[in-house]
Scaffold this active site. Structure first.
Site, PDB file in Angstrom:
ATOM      1  N   ARG A  14      -8.046  17.663 -27.256  1.00 43.60           N
ATOM      2  CA  ARG A  14      -9.208  16.956 -27.801  1.00 43.60           C
ATOM      3  C   ARG A  14      -9.978  17.914 -28.715  1.00 43.60           C
ATOM      4  O   ARG A  14      -9.974  19.126 -28.498  1.00 43.60           O
ATOM      5  CB  ARG A  14     -10.141  16.498 -26.673  1.00 43.60           C
ATOM      6  CG  ARG A  14      -9.643  15.300 -25.910  1.00 43.60           C
ATOM      7  CD  ARG A  14      -9.759  14.004 -26.728  1.00 43.60           C
ATOM      8  NE  ARG A  14      -9.357  12.838 -25.959  1.00 43.60           N
ATOM      9  CZ  ARG A  14      -8.160  12.244 -26.043  1.00 43.60           C
ATOM     10  NH1 ARG A  14      -7.234  12.702 -26.846  1.00 43.60           N
ATOM     11  NH2 ARG A  14      -7.902  11.165 -25.323  1.00 43.60           N
ATOM     12  N   HIS A  54      -5.173  12.858 -35.677  1.00 49.76           N
ATOM     13  CA  HIS A  54      -5.087  12.354 -34.289  1.00 49.76           C
ATOM     14  C   HIS A  54      -3.907  11.380 -34.140  1.00 49.76           C
ATOM     15  O   HIS A  54      -4.083  10.229 -33.740  1.00 49.76           O
ATOM     16  CB  HIS A  54      -6.403  11.685 -33.861  1.00 49.76           C
ATOM     17  CG  HIS A  54      -6.552  11.593 -32.364  1.00 49.76           C
ATOM     18  ND1 HIS A  54      -7.759  11.690 -31.716  1.00 49.76           N
ATOM     19  CD2 HIS A  54      -5.626  11.401 -31.380  1.00 49.76           C
ATOM     20  CE1 HIS A  54      -7.581  11.548 -30.412  1.00 49.76           C
ATOM     21  NE2 HIS A  54      -6.280  11.373 -30.176  1.00 49.76           N
TER      22      HIS A  54
END
Ligand code: NAP
Ligand code: GLV
Length: 309
Positions: free
Chosen positions: A224, A272
């Site tokens: 993350r 992502h």
């Protein structure tokens, strides 16, 4: 049984079809929900807005369409008596394996140097090590980390894993906890982050970590964005402590145009996409969770709300 689906807009139709085909008798509503929130039994969600889950007073199960659940647990009003199940799906795992193998090869084959030469029409051979001469350290050796370790081992890399609790994995040098971290980092020529985002792991890819890596190390972050302290990475790149980074996740997504990571010659940026959940494969895990709920069976892949993953 009623399910509320909150997902990225372009996936809604595919999720609805998959739910319709695989979970007979399920009534599916999509977000924004119109009707009585008290009628919702199950929520299948990605990035639910704060307060949404708490507003459903008879909710019995929350399923994350992603492997990570930080996008759900960051809501302080999350109804903690409701079990949370996270996504474990062969498609997601395969995607991450492909990404981590690709990123590791980019780093150990020094492709940032070759691409820079290409841009300048420079024909220059770069000396690169073989996989058997490289040590890759994976932070987070869970479902995704373990699959990546196995693929990298198969290619000849020397692989280490770091986790919270002790682990034994064939062919992998394992370390755990804060006490095992220093030795793990000292040896990691390529550092791969596949940790969940929790209060313990936030900012873990920072100055202290980079200073412990071998000079000229590579950093791959597919965990993350909040794991990485971006300014500390830029400083480590400046000092040469880190030579190259492959980043899939960022503190702010989409990565703003003025973020210096975009233009750094030794940083590869991806949006992502390391491992994307596809409804057609993930539906099996969703159907299992609903089936387990219906039959009062223990839930597979249930998140430990205390640990946050
Ligand atoms: P998982 O199976 O729950 O594995 C998590 C691993 O992290 C475990 O080995 C765990 O240790 C370790 N860990 C957790 N907290 C730790 C700590 N404080 N110190 C050391 N180790 C710690 O999770 P997963 O399915 O592999 O997914 C990992 C993460 O990948 C997700 O949470 C998500 O953030 C990220 N992800 C990113 C993408 C993308 O597209 N970029 C896609 C999917 C997932 P134990 O084994 O001891 O419990
Ligand atoms: C994606 O980031 C996931 O958590 O699955």
């Amino acid at each position: 049984m009623k399910l509320l689906l909150k997902n990225e807009r372009h996936l809604i139709e595919r999720w609805c079809n998959a739910l319709h085909n695989r979970v007979p008798g399920l009534e599916v509503s999509t977000f924004p929900f119109v009707g009585d929130p008290a009628e919702v039994d199950v929520a299948l969600v990605w990035e639910p807005p704060q307060g949404l889950l708490a507003s459903m007073e008879n909710l019995r199960l929350v399923i994350s369409t992603g492997a990570g659940v930080d996008h759900i647990l960051r809501d302080p009003s999350y109804p903690r008596h409701v079990p949370l199940v996270r996504m474990v799906d062969p498609g997601l795992t395969q995607g991450m394996v492909e990404y981590v193998v690709m990123a590791t090869l980019l780093c150990t084959r020094r492709m940032h140097r070759t691409f820079a030469n290409h841009a300048n029409k420079v024909w220059q051979e770069e000396e690169v090590p073989l996989a058997t001469d490289c040590k890759v350290g994976i932070m987070g050796i869970g479902v995704l980390g373990e699959a990546c370790a196995s693929a990298l081992l198969g290619m000849g890399y020397n692989v280490m894993g770091w986790s919270r609790s002790p682990k034994q994995l064939d062919g992998v040098e394992t370390y755990h906890g804060i006490n095992g971290l220093e030795m793990f980092l000292n040896r990691a020529e390529v550092l791969v982050c596949l940790l969940p985002l929790t209060p313990e792991t936030e900012g873990i890819l920072g100055r202290g970590t980079f200073n412990r890596l071998p000079q000229g190390a590579a950093v791959i972050n597919a965990g993350r964005g909040a794991h990485l302290v971006e300014e500390d990475l830029l400083a480590a790149l400046e000092r040469g402590r880190v030579e190259v980074a492959v980043l899939d996740v960022f503190q702010e997504e989409p990565l703003p145009p003025d973020n210096p990571l975009w233009e750094h010659p030794n940083v590869f940026v991806t949006p992502h996409i390391a491992a994307v959940t596809t409804p057609e494969t993930a539906i099996f895990s969703v159907a299992d969770a609903i089936d387990e709920l219906r039959h009062g069976q223990p839930l597979s892949n249930q998140v430990d709300l205390e640990q946050g993953y």
